[in-house]
Design an enzyme around this catalytic site. Structure first.
Site, PDB file in Angstrom:
ATOM      1  N   ARG A  27      20.377  -5.790  15.743  1.00 32.44           N
ATOM      2  CA  ARG A  27      19.404  -4.716  15.930  1.00 32.44           C
ATOM      3  C   ARG A  27      18.528  -4.503  14.691  1.00 32.44           C
ATOM      4  O   ARG A  27      17.493  -3.867  14.779  1.00 32.44           O
ATOM      5  CB  ARG A  27      20.135  -3.404  16.257  1.00 32.44           C
ATOM      6  CG  ARG A  27      20.900  -3.456  17.561  1.00 32.44           C
ATOM      7  CD  ARG A  27      21.900  -2.323  17.642  1.00 32.44           C
ATOM      8  NE  ARG A  27      21.280  -1.057  17.917  1.00 32.44           N
ATOM      9  CZ  ARG A  27      21.056  -0.572  19.135  1.00 32.44           C
ATOM     10  NH1 ARG A  27      21.410  -1.278  20.188  1.00 32.44           N
ATOM     11  NH2 ARG A  27      20.493   0.587  19.299  1.00 32.44           N
ATOM     12  N   TRP A  74      19.146   1.585   9.797  1.00 27.04           N
ATOM     13  CA  TRP A  74      17.768   1.136   9.612  1.00 27.04           C
ATOM     14  C   TRP A  74      17.021   2.365   9.098  1.00 27.04           C
ATOM     15  O   TRP A  74      16.840   3.346   9.818  1.00 27.04           O
ATOM     16  CB  TRP A  74      17.200   0.653  10.950  1.00 27.04           C
ATOM     17  CG  TRP A  74      15.848   0.035  10.833  1.00 27.04           C
ATOM     18  CD1 TRP A  74      15.564  -1.264  10.507  1.00 27.04           C
ATOM     19  CD2 TRP A  74      14.582   0.660  11.032  1.00 27.04           C
ATOM     20  NE1 TRP A  74      14.223  -1.474  10.503  1.00 27.04           N
ATOM     21  CE2 TRP A  74      13.591  -0.316  10.820  1.00 27.04           C
ATOM     22  CE3 TRP A  74      14.180   1.951  11.375  1.00 27.04           C
ATOM     23  CZ2 TRP A  74      12.228  -0.037  10.937  1.00 27.04           C
ATOM     24  CZ3 TRP A  74      12.823   2.228  11.493  1.00 27.04           C
ATOM     25  CH2 TRP A  74      11.868   1.236  11.273  1.00 27.04           C
ATOM     26  N   ASN A  98      22.015   7.641  15.173  1.00 25.96           N
ATOM     27  CA  ASN A  98      20.885   6.751  15.460  1.00 25.96           C
ATOM     28  C   ASN A  98      19.779   7.621  16.031  1.00 25.96           C
ATOM     29  O   ASN A  98      20.016   8.372  16.968  1.00 25.96           O
ATOM     30  CB  ASN A  98      21.337   5.690  16.489  1.00 25.96           C
ATOM     31  CG  ASN A  98      20.185   4.842  17.003  1.00 25.96           C
ATOM     32  OD1 ASN A  98      19.096   4.851  16.431  1.00 25.96           O
ATOM     33  ND2 ASN A  98      20.438   4.118  18.075  1.00 25.96           N
ATOM     34  N   GLY A  99      18.576   7.527  15.454  1.00 23.76           N
ATOM     35  CA  GLY A  99      17.476   8.338  15.969  1.00 23.76           C
ATOM     36  C   GLY A  99      16.873   9.181  14.857  1.00 23.76           C
ATOM     37  O   GLY A  99      17.088   8.911  13.673  1.00 23.76           O
ATOM     38  N   LYS A 484       3.988 -13.117  15.327  1.00 22.91           N
ATOM     39  CA  LYS A 484       5.189 -13.876  14.980  1.00 22.91           C
ATOM     40  C   LYS A 484       5.115 -14.328  13.531  1.00 22.91           C
ATOM     41  O   LYS A 484       6.076 -14.236  12.788  1.00 22.91           O
ATOM     42  CB  LYS A 484       5.278 -15.087  15.911  1.00 22.91           C
ATOM     43  CG  LYS A 484       6.566 -15.430  16.525  1.00 22.91           C
ATOM     44  CD  LYS A 484       7.116 -14.668  17.666  1.00 22.91           C
ATOM     45  CE  LYS A 484       7.159 -13.186  17.581  1.00 22.91           C
ATOM     46  NZ  LYS A 484       7.615 -12.550  18.790  1.00 22.91           N
ATOM     47  N   GLU A 487       5.510 -11.373  11.148  1.00 19.95           N
ATOM     48  CA  GLU A 487       6.862 -10.806  11.205  1.00 19.95           C
ATOM     49  C   GLU A 487       7.866 -11.594  10.366  1.00 19.95           C
ATOM     50  O   GLU A 487       8.677 -11.016   9.667  1.00 19.95           O
ATOM     51  CB  GLU A 487       7.387 -10.852  12.646  1.00 19.95           C
ATOM     52  CG  GLU A 487       6.950  -9.729  13.522  1.00 19.95           C
ATOM     53  CD  GLU A 487       7.620  -9.801  14.890  1.00 19.95           C
ATOM     54  OE1 GLU A 487       7.471 -10.834  15.567  1.00 19.95           O
ATOM     55  OE2 GLU A 487       8.305  -8.844  15.268  1.00 19.95           O
ATOM     56  N   HIS A 503     -18.671 -11.353  15.688  1.00 19.74           N
ATOM     57  CA  HIS A 503     -19.004  -9.922  15.688  1.00 19.74           C
ATOM     58  C   HIS A 503     -18.341  -9.199  14.510  1.00 19.74           C
ATOM     59  O   HIS A 503     -18.170  -7.997  14.534  1.00 19.74           O
ATOM     60  CB  HIS A 503     -18.603  -9.284  17.013  1.00 19.74           C
ATOM     61  CG  HIS A 503     -19.337  -9.890  18.169  1.00 19.74           C
ATOM     62  ND1 HIS A 503     -20.675  -9.667  18.384  1.00 19.74           N
ATOM     63  CD2 HIS A 503     -18.941 -10.750  19.123  1.00 19.74           C
ATOM     64  CE1 HIS A 503     -21.072 -10.344  19.442  1.00 19.74           C
ATOM     65  NE2 HIS A 503     -20.023 -11.023  19.912  1.00 19.74           N
ATOM     66  N   LYS A 602      15.526  -4.910  16.063  1.00 18.22           N
ATOM     67  CA  LYS A 602      15.438  -5.550  17.372  1.00 18.22           C
ATOM     68  C   LYS A 602      15.204  -4.527  18.474  1.00 18.22           C
ATOM     69  O   LYS A 602      14.505  -4.779  19.437  1.00 18.22           O
ATOM     70  CB  LYS A 602      16.742  -6.321  17.614  1.00 18.22           C
ATOM     71  CG  LYS A 602      16.771  -7.114  18.897  1.00 18.22           C
ATOM     72  CD  LYS A 602      16.023  -8.407  18.729  1.00 18.22           C
ATOM     73  CE  LYS A 602      15.850  -9.196  19.990  1.00 18.22           C
ATOM     74  NZ  LYS A 602      14.657 -10.049  19.913  1.00 18.22           N
TER      75      LYS A 602
HETATM   76  C1  F6R Z   1       8.130  -9.030  18.124  1.00 13.70           C
HETATM   77  C2  F6R Z   1       9.037  -8.108  18.751  1.00 13.70           C
HETATM   78  C3  F6R Z   1       8.592  -6.715  18.938  1.00 13.70           C
HETATM   79  C4  F6R Z   1       9.029  -6.186  20.306  1.00 13.70           C
HETATM   80  C5  F6R Z   1       8.704  -4.697  20.436  1.00 13.70           C
HETATM   81  C6  F6R Z   1       9.068  -4.159  21.803  1.00 13.70           C
HETATM   82  O1  F6R Z   1       8.718 -10.265  17.883  1.00 13.70           O
HETATM   83  O2  F6R Z   1      10.128  -8.470  19.105  1.00 13.70           O
HETATM   84  O3  F6R Z   1       7.224  -6.571  18.762  1.00 13.70           O
HETATM   85  O4  F6R Z   1       8.369  -6.935  21.283  1.00 13.70           O
HETATM   86  O5  F6R Z   1       9.398  -3.984  19.463  1.00 13.70           O
HETATM   87  O6  F6R Z   1      10.414  -4.324  22.039  1.00 13.70           O
HETATM   88  P1  F6R Z   1      10.989  -4.379  23.516  1.00 13.70           P
HETATM   89  O7  F6R Z   1      10.437  -5.600  24.152  1.00 13.70           O
HETATM   90  O8  F6R Z   1      12.479  -4.437  23.325  1.00 13.70           O
HETATM   91  O9  F6R Z   1      10.546  -3.127  24.198  1.00 13.70           O
END
Ligand code: F6R
Length: 607
Positions: A27, A74, A98-99, A484, A487, A503, A602
């Site tokens: 995560r 996190w 969490n939150g 990608k 990231e 543009h 994640k």
């Molecule tokens: C990029 C990535 C993120 C997720 C985003 C939404 O590699 O994984 O941009 O796409 O955080 O997450 P989900 O799809 O779990 O709602």
């Protein structure tokens, strides 16, 4: 984002708390900690960085106790230091969270006035002190928690232990996921069922506002209270999850393994949606796409948003239905005009993304039809939406989405063709569906020889900025390629629709800024070629991904990666695999943490 684990047992729990946390590592986190109760004392062990540091600490200073909580943090409020790592505790109570507690500052100010001294910068610590104050006032643990919860604003999941009640574990869920794991001789809490899979597959998904009180008396028992604090029975499910630790299967990273799995995962997803014999849709949804006033709204975040942007082209072209695409974080706050004719499709790998979930609940409250396209079967979105389709990519461990993204494209494309069939908007649907069934083979061809991506990755690892361009469905793929790359390699990357370059963004072009052009030989090839030429003329290194063997550009530095022959339908799958490989090999050569890039999570369960 943060991962929570809790165990109430008759045997020592510390080692299993760590094991559970390792199953939540995917995560994303930057510190970790555990706490147990032993000899009438709450003891914590916390460490910055990866779980290994916490494991090393526990080797030096073992932690006995048969009830405990654990956490991967996190950071939101307060930097990722030892002091801010969870659990947070007083002598009486320890909490993992969490939150985000949105009104924490107000609560903190009040507590400070009462003489409370804070040891961390976290929002979580207010929860600890509020419960502690109530316990000091003689309240029972459950009432202390109930009173505290009533003061909190925001989204959270909590696990709580009490010094004076070493036979008790409590959990609360509001906005962030939390599951209860059930065994005859143990009870568990976890941010997801996967974390608990080695010990129990009997899972109860707590609902919004639920609090669970777990007790070890003569046996193990639990009571769930709903938001109104009424005891309530929730469904207990028997799952069938893999219990082994996720394995890289010989690949150097989960991300590489997941890129390579795509040919198989795409095949699994397509075969669940398309009849192999008749080339007709197997999608069986009680949703009528044929109505005159039907509108499709695709709502998502991050990569899932880019998959949705790609799908807009399909819904409009094939199903000839108005399709709007929204970022969930904007949609939920901008008073969108919604009607009961709107089919709102929420696209999410995790099914837990807080903004997408909130957008889903908003659409539901307005009477729209809601459909979730999700990779995690028992996620909050699959349970909240009226209908759902699973993407069948299997667990994705690398933080950067790869196989889940391509599986989203697969579902969205098949769904657009399903809508086209209902709307009778085209007569070549079965040809298109048959074509989709060939896509996994084309993706396998892209991945057959990755040496050119490897070489290109080495070159790009030395750059600071990269521009991507694409047209049509390849414009969102260019956006995905740029996302990608930034990231996992931390290289600044931007993507534009090729026609937009002049543009404004063309001002960025210089000899230090490579251009990566997604340029299949399709209906727009000549136009994209001209755009590439315009950039080449201005000295930029040019990298072209194409299926045209003859394509060339006259410039100082030109590289071409020749990809399998594509059609407008198959191209986005082929070029997705290519841009994923470019990002992967660039990060590999830069030496970054590919699977757990800095600052990313994640499952984004906070706003
Ligand atoms: C990029 C990535 C993120 C997720 C985003 C939404 O590699 O994984 O941009 O796409 O955080 O997450 P989900 O799809 O779990 O709602």
């Amino acid at each position: 984002m943060c991962g929570i684990i809790g165990i109430l047992s008759n045997t020592l729990v510390a080692e299993r708390l760590i094991d559970g946390l390792s199953r939540l590592e995917y995560r994303g986190y930057d510190s970790a900690g555990v706490a147990t109760i032993y000899e009438n004392t709450i003891t914590k062990r916390r460490a910055e960085g990866k779980l290994q540091s916490l494991k090393d600490l526990l080797q030096q200073k073992p932690l006995p106790g048969t009830v405990g909580i654990g956490h991967t943090r996190w950071a939101t409020h307060g930097s990722p230091t030892h002091q801010n790592a969870h659990p947070h505790a007083t002598d009486r109570v320890a909490v993992v969270h969490n939150g985000i507690i949105e009104n924490y500052q107000l609560l903190k100010d009040g507590l400070i006035k009462d003489g409370v001294i804070f040891k961390s910068e976290t929002d979580t610590e207010v929860v600890v002190h509020l419960i502690d104050q109530a316990l000091q006032a003689g309240k029972s643990p459950d009432i202390a928690v109930k009173e505290t919860l009533s003061k909190l604003h925001g989204a959270f999941a909590l696990a709580i232990i009490f010094k004076e009640h070493s036979d008790m574990l409590m959990g609360a869920r509001r906005g962030s996921p939390l599951v209860l794991g059930i065994c005859d001789d143990e009870l568990f809490l976890g941010s997801d069922a996967w974390a608990l899979a080695p010990w129990t597959q009997k899972i109860c998904y707590l609902e919004e506002g639920d609090v669970v009180v777990m007790k070890r008396d003569n046996g193990f028992a639990y009571t769930i209270f709903n938001e109104a604090w009424q005891p309530i029975n929730r469904l207990v499910k028997h799952l069938n999850l893999a219990t082994g630790a996720a394995s890289k299967g010989g690949y150097s990273h989960f991300m590489l393994k997941e890129i390579f799995e795509q040919s198989q995962t795409l095949s699994d997803t397509f075969l669940s949606l398309i009849d192999e014999e008749t080339h007709t849709s197997r999608i069986n949804l009680p949703i009528d796409f044929s109505g005159e006033h039907v509108r499709i709204r695709l709502i998502a975040c991050g990569s899932s948003y880019y998959a949705s942007l790609t799908a807009k082209y399909w819904f409009e072209k094939y199903a000839q239905v108005l399709c709007e695409v929204d970022l969930a974080s904007e949609f939920r706050y901008r008073d969108p005009v919604l009607s009961k004719h709107d089919i709102c499709v929420f696209v999410s790998q995790s099914g837990e993304t807080s903004d997408t979930l909130a957008a889903l609940n908003l659409a539901k409250s307005k009477g729209c039809i809601t459909l979730a396209i999700v990779n995690v079967p028992e996620s909050s979105m699959t349970r909240a939406a009226d209908h759902h389709i699973l993407t069948l990519a299997g667990p994705e461990i690398g933080v950067a989405s790869t196989k889940a993204f391509s599986a989203q494209l697969a579902v969205l494309c098949a769904l657009a063709l399903h809508a086209a069939a209902q709307r009778k908007s085209m007569d070549t649907i079965s040809t298109h569906l048959r074509e989709l069934l060939h896509v996994p083979k084309l993706v396998a061809q892209v991945l057959q020889d990755v040496s050119l991506f490897d070489e290109l990755g080495l070159r790009l690892s030395q750059t600071r900025d990269v521009l991507f361009i694409g047209r049509g469905t390849n414009y969102p793929i260019a956006l995905e390629g740029a996302l990608k790359l930034k990231e996992i390699s931390y290289i600044h990357a931007e993507a534009y629709a090729a026609g937009e370059l002049k543009h404004g963004p063309i001002a960025l072009v210089d000899k230090l800024t490579p251009l990566i052009a997604i340029a299949p030989n399709d209906g727009w090839f000549e136009k994209t070629s001209s755009n590439i030429q315009e950039v080449a003329t201005r000295g930029a290194p040019i990298i072209v991904l194409t299926d045209d063997p003859m394509f060339t550009v006259n410039c100082l530095e030109f590289r071409k990666i020749l990809l399998p022959k594509s059609t407008p339908l198959s191209a986005c799958f082929i070029y997705t695999a290519a841009v994923q490989c470019i990002a992967y090999y660039t990060a590999l050569h830069k030496g970054t943490d590919v699977d757990q890039p800095r600052n990313l999570a994640k499952s984004v369960t906070v706003e």
